[in-house]
Design a protein around this motif. Structure first.
Motif, PDB file in Angstrom:
ATOM      1  N   ALA A 187       0.797  -1.123   0.022  1.00 56.62           N
ATOM      2  CA  ALA A 187       0.041   0.116  -0.190  1.00 56.62           C
ATOM      3  C   ALA A 187       1.017   1.390   0.082  1.00 56.62           C
ATOM      4  CB  ALA A 187      -0.961   0.189   1.104  1.00 56.62           C
ATOM      5  N   GLY A 188       1.966   1.262   0.669  1.00 53.32           N
ATOM      6  CA  GLY A 188       3.013   2.212   0.790  1.00 53.32           C
ATOM      7  C   GLY A 188       3.477   2.434  -0.695  1.00 53.32           C
ATOM      8  N   VAL A 211       3.848   6.440  -5.254  1.00 49.98           N
ATOM      9  CA  VAL A 211       3.869   6.354  -6.629  1.00 49.98           C
ATOM     10  C   VAL A 211       2.800   7.514  -7.068  1.00 49.98           C
ATOM     11  CG1 VAL A 211       4.034   5.734  -8.786  1.00 49.98           C
ATOM     12  CG2 VAL A 211       5.402   4.640  -7.445  1.00 49.98           C
ATOM     13  N   SER A 212       1.649   7.046  -6.580  1.00 50.84           N
ATOM     14  CA  SER A 212       0.557   7.978  -6.952  1.00 50.84           C
ATOM     15  C   SER A 212       0.578   9.426  -6.284  1.00 50.84           C
ATOM     16  CB  SER A 212      -0.982   7.154  -6.502  1.00 50.84           C
ATOM     17  OG  SER A 212      -0.856   7.010  -4.866  1.00 50.84           O
ATOM     18  N   GLY A 236       7.338   5.628  -0.118  1.00 53.34           N
ATOM     19  CA  GLY A 236       6.027   5.352   0.649  1.00 53.34           C
ATOM     20  C   GLY A 236       6.153   3.733   1.026  1.00 53.34           C
ATOM     21  N   ILE A 237       7.232   3.033   0.745  1.00 52.78           N
ATOM     22  CA  ILE A 237       7.525   1.699   1.394  1.00 52.78           C
ATOM     23  C   ILE A 237       7.796   2.001   2.924  1.00 52.78           C
ATOM     24  CG2 ILE A 237       8.988  -0.128   1.595  1.00 52.78           C
ATOM     25  CD1 ILE A 237       8.768  -0.080  -1.713  1.00 52.78           C
ATOM     26  N   PHE A 264      -3.159   6.811   1.263  1.00 52.34           N
ATOM     27  CA  PHE A 264      -2.696   5.632   1.981  1.00 52.34           C
ATOM     28  C   PHE A 264      -3.986   4.687   2.595  1.00 52.34           C
ATOM     29  CE2 PHE A 264      -1.167   2.765   5.452  1.00 52.34           C
ATOM     30  CZ  PHE A 264      -0.054   2.085   4.541  1.00 52.34           C
ATOM     31  N   PRO A 265      -4.832   5.181   3.417  1.00 54.05           N
ATOM     32  CA  PRO A 265      -6.026   4.672   3.729  1.00 54.05           C
ATOM     33  C   PRO A 265      -7.038   4.086   2.677  1.00 54.05           C
ATOM     34  CG  PRO A 265      -5.583   6.673   5.076  1.00 54.05           C
ATOM     35  CD  PRO A 265      -4.764   6.649   3.876  1.00 54.05           C
ATOM     36  N   LEU A 266      -7.079   4.693   1.790  1.00 56.48           N
ATOM     37  CA  LEU A 266      -7.961   4.184   0.673  1.00 56.48           C
ATOM     38  C   LEU A 266      -7.147   3.023  -0.089  1.00 56.48           C
ATOM     39  CD1 LEU A 266      -8.923   7.681  -0.860  1.00 56.48           C
ATOM     40  CD2 LEU A 266     -10.178   6.131   0.730  1.00 56.48           C
TER      41      LEU A 266
END
Length: 181
Positions: free
Chosen positions: A21-22, A27-28, A69-70, A138-140
């Motif tokens: 997810a991260g 990236v997004s 993000g990771i 991230f939560p989405l």
């Protein structure tokens, strides 16, 4: 994760995927940050310093934000799932990444700072926007990647309260002698 936070259940369970997810969220979230970098021409000076194009510098930035993000997913795990406070986690994390990454690499280590003025301001704003987008997205994304044990995929965060912790339909009723009066 910090030992104190482990006691409160913030570690990700076996069916959660905070690293994936991260990575996706990183990236997004880099897409709006790249638009800020392009608007402030913040990619031009680092591209000239390493002898490449601004597009290649943008791809390097997106790759670094994937790693960021990771790291975000690994560090915050389930705490990053809060849709109300995730934006604050994200912005703080974006600021920390800005302090630990671009500032030493682009300003302190070379003989002369690579970024000055508006491009340097653009880099700060891009990192803050990346963090904000990361915290919101991230939560989405994590909710869609969560695998529940009942049906194999989907979200287990549909309910809140006691049902979210222990499904009440799986609990046995107390014998009449042990029921509270």
């Amino acid at each position: 994760m910090l030992r104190m936070l482990q006691a409160h259940g913030l570690d990700a369970g076996p069916t959660q995927r905070p690293l994936l997810a991260g990575a996706i969220a990183g990236v997004s979230a880099a897409i709006p940050a790249l638009s800020v970098l392009a608007g402030f021409q913040s990619l031009d000076a680092p591209a000239r310093a390493i002898g490449t194009s601004a597009g290649a510098a943008g791809l390097v930035y997106a790759g670094l934000m994937l790693l960021g993000g990771i790291l975000y997913g690994w560090l915050f795990q389930r705490a990053a799932n809060d849709p109300r406070g995730g934006w604050l986690f994200g912005m703080a994390f974006g600021f920390v990444l800005w302090m630990l990454g671009p500032v030493p690499l682009l300003q302190w280590l070379p003989d002369q700072p690579i970024l000055r003025g508006y491009p340097a301001t653009g880099l700060l704003l891009a990192q803050l926007l990346w963090g904000l987008a990361m915290g919101v997205v991230f939560p989405l994304i994590h909710r869609h990647l969560h695998v529940s044990l009942e049906n194999g995929s989907g979200s287990a965060f549909q309910s809140t309260g006691p049902e979210a912790v222990a499904p009440t339909q799986m609990l046995r009723p107390l014998p009449p002698s042990q029921r509270p009066r």
